[in-house]
Design a protein around this motif. Structure first.
Motif, PDB file in Angstrom:
ATOM      1  N   ILE A  42      44.986  35.931  16.352  1.00 20.36           N
ATOM      2  CA  ILE A  42      43.833  36.726  16.747  1.00 20.36           C
ATOM      3  C   ILE A  42      43.846  37.984  15.896  1.00 20.36           C
ATOM      4  N   ASN A  43      42.682  38.407  15.403  1.00 19.34           N
ATOM      5  CA  ASN A  43      42.626  39.666  14.678  1.00 19.34           C
ATOM      6  C   ASN A  43      41.573  40.576  15.288  1.00 19.34           C
ATOM      7  N   THR A  44      41.760  41.870  15.042  1.00 20.71           N
ATOM      8  CA  THR A  44      40.949  42.872  15.721  1.00 20.71           C
ATOM      9  C   THR A  44      40.255  43.781  14.717  1.00 20.71           C
ATOM     10  N   ALA A  87      50.346  45.513  13.457  1.00 18.92           N
ATOM     11  CA  ALA A  87      50.847  44.439  14.323  1.00 18.92           C
ATOM     12  C   ALA A  87      49.798  43.342  14.449  1.00 18.92           C
ATOM     13  N   ASP A  88      48.550  43.759  14.560  1.00 23.30           N
ATOM     14  CA  ASP A  88      47.451  42.808  14.688  1.00 23.30           C
ATOM     15  C   ASP A  88      47.379  41.872  13.479  1.00 23.30           C
ATOM     16  N   ALA A 117      51.606  40.844  19.746  1.00 28.65           N
ATOM     17  CA  ALA A 117      50.355  40.867  18.978  1.00 28.65           C
ATOM     18  C   ALA A 117      50.506  40.232  17.600  1.00 28.65           C
ATOM     19  N   ASN A 118      51.655  40.472  16.932  1.00 28.31           N
ATOM     20  CA  ASN A 118      51.776  40.009  15.555  1.00 28.31           C
ATOM     21  C   ASN A 118      51.932  38.493  15.445  1.00 28.31           C
TER      22      ASN A 118
END
Lengths: 275, 355
Positions: free
Chosen positions: B77-79, A176-177, B72-73
């Motif tokens: 922003i990425n994690t 999802a990220d 989130a998608n």
């Protein structure tokens, strides 16, 4: 040396069990399969599968087992997914509820379906009560398939549920990220990562469905002759153990074949879709 | 409006309040670290910004846009996750390309990006390898590469070095700073490791029990802790109850010592913070109090001493060896004595409970 002796000693009861209850009977079956009434060597019991009647039964068995497996998979995957995503503390209990029917007597469950599906049964009472035409599905292929789906469904749900439980939540979040919506995440991450569970489920449903004869006896009423029924009848009614053994060996080959195909799929399909 | 803004954000799990009316502003292109003990709300803050959790109340803004309800998608922003969270059924190349494929980028663009990202994390030529063949440190580099190819506006890092050994962790700290410089984007980093925070950050946000304790540069946080919790959490400290007699004079442990702090009023109860490396040991009678060495441990760069002075046991770092039982004097120059208000409100009280 001592260690090795001790461990093999501990395995002895199991080895004896396997020898008496698995290996010995297998050799007996093979012995019967390769001999005739008089005790002479013959391959005719194995080639008996090419009889039109037997071929038809074998084909019908494969068809019913295949359809049963597909329906189980279609029902079980969403169920397992919902179970897995349940946000309750007592998840184990809900899973237990799905296994509970497996603890009830197998015959009893199938007999219940016989009563539900019979021409004057519960299903038709409900249908006529709401003004719909009644159906005659008892003693048809449909009834046998339905009974098998009902019986084998937990064997499909459990391995898939276990496989889903093993997927790291962070991996799903990572998808999802990186921009994947629910569907993309499901197709590209969840399904491939639960592949082992799907394969176990398919084997655990397809194999018993292929060789089953009790369900077709009760819900097929002698009109739906699966290869399992033919073998059973050879042993019990016709008292032709040689022919029954011969057909059993052929069925066993088909089971092993289907399992090895599934294992091949497991090895070769790296991340692709299954089925 | 700042680049990232948390506006009165609250969040609780099972009726347990994790964040209480959090207000936080983050400037663009800074390396900000959320630092605190486990359960302080730092990871929740990060997850709220990543879109993995929804706040119970309050709004979150990115670049002026309200992103509170954005999934989130859809966030730019990425994690980088704590346990890497790489896709185990894909090659390294496929892992890195995952986000770009979803954006439907061209094959050439994706290949260029993969090359660039692998070079940036020092793993050139690893494209076709499987995830299983990588060490923990390499997996974390791939996780970073996978996140940055998407050119996020913010990179979230959730204790990314926690699972690595000390040497590797230190190397990765420098590499992260290098990557940050190269990309010129905002990094929000979560850790409980104060050394990591002090090394890498432009700004440190110290949190405890859902409240921000102090925001400042690493130097500010270390040298001028605002309360006893920060002083205790960042490095080691002697924290002593004292009374501010008047401006530039504080009394503790029965002695009056000059300091540089003003404006606390007169005869006011305070906490006095003195870093162990700021205590100077001398011959008996030469300092503001005398004590006896009760313990001396060799720590590599310094010795760690316990010095008993009446009821209080001081923690002292020196480069000289002292015998246990030796009598010494203690001295601290006024500049190194840090005076802090005692907690008054309930919010502030929280800061001390966690010790």
């Amino acid at each position: 040396m001592i260690n090795r002796f001790r461990t093999s000693f501990l395995a002895a009861p199991y080895a004896v069990w396997v020898l008496i209850c698995t290996i010995l009977p297998l050799f007996y079956i093979l012995g019967y399969a390769l001999t005739n009434d008089a005790g002479g060597f013959t391959l005719s019991n194995l080639f008996a599968i090419t009889d039109a009647v037997h071929l038809k039964s074998l084909w019908l068995s494969i068809e019913v087992a295949f359809v049963t497996t597909i329906i189980c998979l279609i029902i079980a995957y969403p169920v397992a997914l919902i179970l897995h995503n349940l946000k309750i503390s007592n998840k184990g209990f809900v899973v237990f509820l799905f296994i509970l029917p497996m603890w009830m007597n197998f015959m009893l469950r199938i007999l219940a379906w016989q009563i539900i599906l019979s021409n004057n049964g519960i299903l038709n009472s409900i249908l006529s009560a709401i003004g719909l035409p009644t159906v005659h599905i008892l003693y048809t292929k449909t009834a046998v398939t339905l009974g098998m789906v009902y019986d084998f469904l937990p064997y499909m749900i459990l391995p898939i549920y276990n496989a889903l439980s093993k997927i790291n939540d962070q991996v799903v979040e990572a998808a999802a990220d990186l921009g994947a919506n629910w569907w993309t995440t499901f197709i590209k991450i969840t399904v491939p990562l639960s592949k082992d569970g799907i394969i176990s489920g398919i084997i655990m449903v397809f194999v018993p469905a292929l060789s089953s004869f009790v369900v077709s006896n009760l819900l097929g009423g002698g009109k739906v002759l699966l290869i399992g029924n033919v073998i059973e009848q050879e042993f019990t009614l016709a008292r032709n153990w040689n022919l029954g053994s011969g057909l059993s060996i052929i069925l066993m080959i088909f089971v092993l074949l289907s399992m090895s195909i599934m294992n091949k799929v497991d090895e070769s399909e790296n991340g692709g879709m299954l089925v | 409006m700042e680049f990232i803004q948390f506006d009165h954000v609250s969040k609780s799990y099972d009726k347990q309040l994790v964040l209480d009316e959090l207000d936080l502003y983050i400037k663009e292109n800074t390396f900000v670290t959320l630092l605190g003990p486990s359960g302080c709300g730092k990871t929740t803050t990060l997850r709220l910004l990543g879109g993995f959790e929804k706040p119970d109340s309050g709004r979150i803004y990115l670049n002026g846009n309200d992103i509170t309800a954005l999934p989130a998608n859809l966030r730019p922003i990425n994690t980088v996750f704590q346990k890497y969270a790489l896709f185990p059924h894909m090659t390294i190349e496929e892992n890195i390309a995952f986000g770009l494929n979803i954006q439907k980028k061209s094959k050439e663009y994706i290949n260029d990006k993969i090359k660039y990202a692998l070079k940036l994390v020092n793993l050139d030529g690893f494209e076709k390898r499987s995830i299983d063949s990588l060490s923990g440190g390499q997996q974390q580099r791939i996780a970073i590469a996978r996140a940055i190819v998407n050119e996020p506006k913010v990179l979230l890092l959730d204790e990314p070095l926690g699972a690595l050994d000390l040497k590797l962790r230190q190397n990765m700290q420098y590499e992260l700073m290098k990557i940050k410089q190269e990309l010129g984007i905002t990094f929000l980093y979560v850790t409980h490791d104060q050394e990591e925070a002090l090394t890498m950050s432009d700004t440190i946000v110290v949190m405890n029990q859902g409240y921000i304790q102090q925001i400042g540069s690493p130097e500010d946080i270390y040298n001028e802790p605002e309360n006893a919790f920060v002083a205790d959490f960042i490095g080691e400290s002697n924290i002593i109850e004292g009374i501010m007699i008047k401006d530039e004079l504080v009394s503790f442990l029965g002695v009056q010592v000059p300091c540089v702090d003003k404006g606390f009023g007169t005869m006011k109860p305070v906490d006095v913070v003195i870093r162990p490396e700021d205590v100077e040991l001398g011959y008996p009678g030469k300092g503001f109090m005398d004590g006896v060495i009760t313990d001396c441990l060799f720590k590599g760069v310094h010795y760690e001493l316990d010095v008993q002075c009446g009821e209080y046991e001081w923690l002292v770092h020196t480069t000289k060896y002292f015998e246990v039982g030796q009598k010494v004097s203690l001295n601290v120059i006024p500049f190194n004595i840090q005076i802090m208000n005692k907690p008054e409100s309930e919010d502030e009280e929280v800061m001390k409970e966690d010790d």
